[in-house]
Design a protein around this motif. Structure first.
Motif, PDB file in Angstrom:
ATOM      1  N   VAL A 154      34.514  61.713 -24.592  1.00 19.54           N
ATOM      2  CA  VAL A 154      34.269  60.581 -25.490  1.00 19.54           C
ATOM      3  C   VAL A 154      32.785  60.354 -25.777  1.00 19.54           C
ATOM      4  CG1 VAL A 154      34.512  58.079 -25.741  1.00 19.54           C
ATOM      5  CG2 VAL A 154      36.451  59.455 -24.959  1.00 19.54           C
ATOM      6  N   PRO A 155      31.872  60.454 -24.778  1.00 22.57           N
ATOM      7  CA  PRO A 155      30.453  60.246 -25.086  1.00 22.57           C
ATOM      8  C   PRO A 155      29.883  61.240 -26.099  1.00 22.57           C
ATOM      9  CG  PRO A 155      30.826  60.053 -22.730  1.00 22.57           C
ATOM     10  CD  PRO A 155      32.098  60.600 -23.320  1.00 22.57           C
ATOM     11  N   THR A 171      32.091  65.538 -33.522  1.00 23.53           N
ATOM     12  CA  THR A 171      31.429  65.662 -32.225  1.00 23.53           C
ATOM     13  C   THR A 171      30.162  66.493 -32.403  1.00 23.53           C
ATOM     14  OG1 THR A 171      32.508  67.710 -31.506  1.00 23.53           O
ATOM     15  CG2 THR A 171      33.697  65.647 -31.134  1.00 23.53           C
ATOM     16  N   GLU A 186      40.389  53.536 -32.149  1.00 25.89           N
ATOM     17  CA  GLU A 186      39.447  52.481 -31.789  1.00 25.89           C
ATOM     18  C   GLU A 186      39.913  51.747 -30.535  1.00 25.89           C
ATOM     19  OE1 GLU A 186      37.131  48.686 -33.877  1.00 25.89           O
ATOM     20  OE2 GLU A 186      38.921  49.542 -34.807  1.00 25.89           O
ATOM     21  N   HIS A 192      31.433  49.239 -26.325  1.00 25.29           N
ATOM     22  CA  HIS A 192      30.123  49.888 -26.395  1.00 25.29           C
ATOM     23  C   HIS A 192      30.176  51.287 -25.788  1.00 25.29           C
ATOM     24  CE1 HIS A 192      25.756  49.847 -26.743  1.00 25.29           C
ATOM     25  NE2 HIS A 192      25.722  50.451 -25.576  1.00 25.29           N
ATOM     26  N   PRO A 193      29.567  52.301 -26.460  1.00 27.10           N
ATOM     27  CA  PRO A 193      28.685  52.201 -27.627  1.00 27.10           C
ATOM     28  C   PRO A 193      29.375  52.399 -28.974  1.00 27.10           C
ATOM     29  CG  PRO A 193      28.571  54.410 -26.763  1.00 27.10           C
ATOM     30  CD  PRO A 193      29.564  53.658 -25.889  1.00 27.10           C
ATOM     31  N   PHE A 194      30.709  52.286 -29.034  1.00 25.67           N
ATOM     32  CA  PHE A 194      31.408  52.506 -30.300  1.00 25.67           C
ATOM     33  C   PHE A 194      31.582  51.202 -31.068  1.00 25.67           C
ATOM     34  CE2 PHE A 194      32.445  56.168 -27.769  1.00 25.67           C
ATOM     35  CZ  PHE A 194      32.304  57.205 -28.686  1.00 25.67           C
ATOM     36  N   ASN A 204      29.361  55.967 -32.984  1.00 25.09           N
ATOM     37  CA  ASN A 204      28.723  55.876 -31.676  1.00 25.09           C
ATOM     38  C   ASN A 204      27.286  55.398 -31.919  1.00 25.09           C
ATOM     39  OD1 ASN A 204      27.455  56.283 -29.209  1.00 25.09           O
ATOM     40  ND2 ASN A 204      28.506  58.219 -28.798  1.00 25.09           N
ATOM     41  N   LYS A 206      24.791  55.200 -30.122  1.00 28.63           N
ATOM     42  CA  LYS A 206      23.765  56.026 -29.504  1.00 28.63           C
ATOM     43  C   LYS A 206      23.419  57.257 -30.339  1.00 28.63           C
ATOM     44  CE  LYS A 206      24.801  54.657 -24.732  1.00 28.63           C
ATOM     45  NZ  LYS A 206      25.186  55.127 -23.382  1.00 28.63           N
ATOM     46  N   GLU A 207      24.254  57.548 -31.340  1.00 30.25           N
ATOM     47  CA  GLU A 207      24.040  58.743 -32.152  1.00 30.25           C
ATOM     48  C   GLU A 207      23.441  58.427 -33.524  1.00 30.25           C
ATOM     49  OE1 GLU A 207      24.354  61.785 -31.087  1.00 30.25           O
ATOM     50  OE2 GLU A 207      25.108  61.167 -29.123  1.00 30.25           O
TER      51      GLU A 207
END
Length: 245
Positions: A154-155, A171, A186, A192-194, A204, A206-207
């Motif tokens: 997932v990350p 991805t 969802e 978090h972080p979605f 995400n 973070k991306e």
């Protein structure tokens, strides 16, 4: 790693034992054909990894997994089964992987390598990782595509989008096209972080690589893979709060 195979089919156990013998990191292999025998084997000689069939004679491997997770220092579990219907349930039980029969050496080596990495990490920490909180969302997302089940970390998901009735999971290394609703995904990985930024996009945070002003006081996001994603007006307030702007 000390490995225990739990399967009520002798030929399946022998085949898997043979393949495990070709895997790096495996130091010992034991076998059991029932939950009772498996628990006895674990008490007699602690194991680090269990390859567990789901359909045992008059028993369920899922039940054994539930009992194992209650142990103080539970071994890692890889489900090895002919059925692909239980993948989500398996990962809810903190399974390390889910391998389908008939077994292939490359797939078994991949699963063992993954388990060995987790085992080494636990050894460094000094104690097993605590089970993931259910409200934190899944850490591994099983999806079906092209008659195969892929286990996505997932990350590593950058974004999920819907277009023309198809859902695409982006991805760092690949794009997966499935037919599962965005709302269902969802719920599985939410939190978090979605963040939902559009009725057709979940990202995400973070991306995010770049945020650009866009039409009607909205934003356009550039993700780490170059994907452009709009933030619609109805999601702007929540988005600004989450990123601190």
């Amino acid at each position: 790693m000390r490995v225990l195979i739990v399967d009520d089919e002798p030929l399946a156990r022998d085949e898997l034992a043979y393949l495990l013998g070709k895997c790096e990191g495996v130091s010992a292999i034991a076998q059991a054909d029932s939950i009772e025998e498996a628990l006895g084997a674990m008490l007699a000689d602690p194991v680090d990894l269990i390859f567990l069939d789901i359909h045992l004679t008059n028993e369920s491997g899922l039940s054994l997994a539930g009992k194992i997770n209650k142990l103080k220092n539970p071994p890692l579990i890889i489900f090895a089964t002919a059925y692909d219907d239980y993948a989500i349930k398996a990962f809810e039980l903190n399974a390390t992987d889910y391998v389908l029969k008939p077994f292939e050496l490359e797939r078994i080596q991949q699963a063992v390598k993954k388990a060995y990495g987790q085992h080494q990490k636990q050894e460094r920490i000094g104690e097993p990782e605590p089970p993931k909180r259910q409200d934190a969302g899944l850490q591994v997302l099983p999806i079906q595509m092209d008659e195969r089940i892929y286990m996505l970390q997932v990350p590593e998901i950058i974004a999920i989008g819907v277009e023309n009735g198809e859902t695409t999971i982006y991805t760092k290394n690949m794009e997966y096209i499935i037919h599962e609703p965005l709302s269902a995904l969802e719920k599985k990985i939410g939190g978090h972080p979605f963040l939902r930024v559009h009725r057709a996009f979940l990202i995400n945070l973070k991306e995010i690589k770049e945020i650009q002003p866009w039409f009607n006081n909205t934003f356009q996001l550039t993700m780490s893979n170059g994907l452009k994603i709009p933030v619609s007006r109805s999601y702007m307030k929540d988005f600004k709060e989450k990123v601190g702007i």
